[in-house]
Scaffold this motif. Structure first.
Motif: not given
Length: 89
Positions: A13-14, A18-20, A22-27, A66-68
């Protein structure tokens, strides 16, 4: 259900979270840093100036990924539901 199974579920779950996220928070972090540098260079001290670019970047990332995100989360959920009979033993 053993402690090892619970730890495995929590680890999965963690990892999914994180994988979902990470891209949003990174950008959002990168855009906030760029806007912060521009504010420091131009001496504009408006706190609300960083809100709109971050919001737009977050919405664009969610629109493109979003699809990913949905497929990854649904695959994890389906795998978890398929393991429910094993937990009852």
């Amino acid at each position: 259900m053993t402690i090892g199974e619970v730890i495995s579920i929590m680890r999965g779950a963690v990892t999914q979270i994180i994988s979902i996220i990470a891209p949003v928070l990174g950008l959002a972090l990168i855009v906030g840093l760029i806007v912060g540098i521009l504010q420091a260079v131009t001496s504009i001290q408006e706190q609300t100036l960083t809100f709109l670019p971050k919001l737009l970047v977050i919405l664009l990332v969610i629109a493109f990924l979003g699809g990913f995100m949905f497929s990854s989360l649904s695959e994890y959920t389906i795998a978890l539901f398929n393991r429910i009979p094993d937990f009852a033993k």
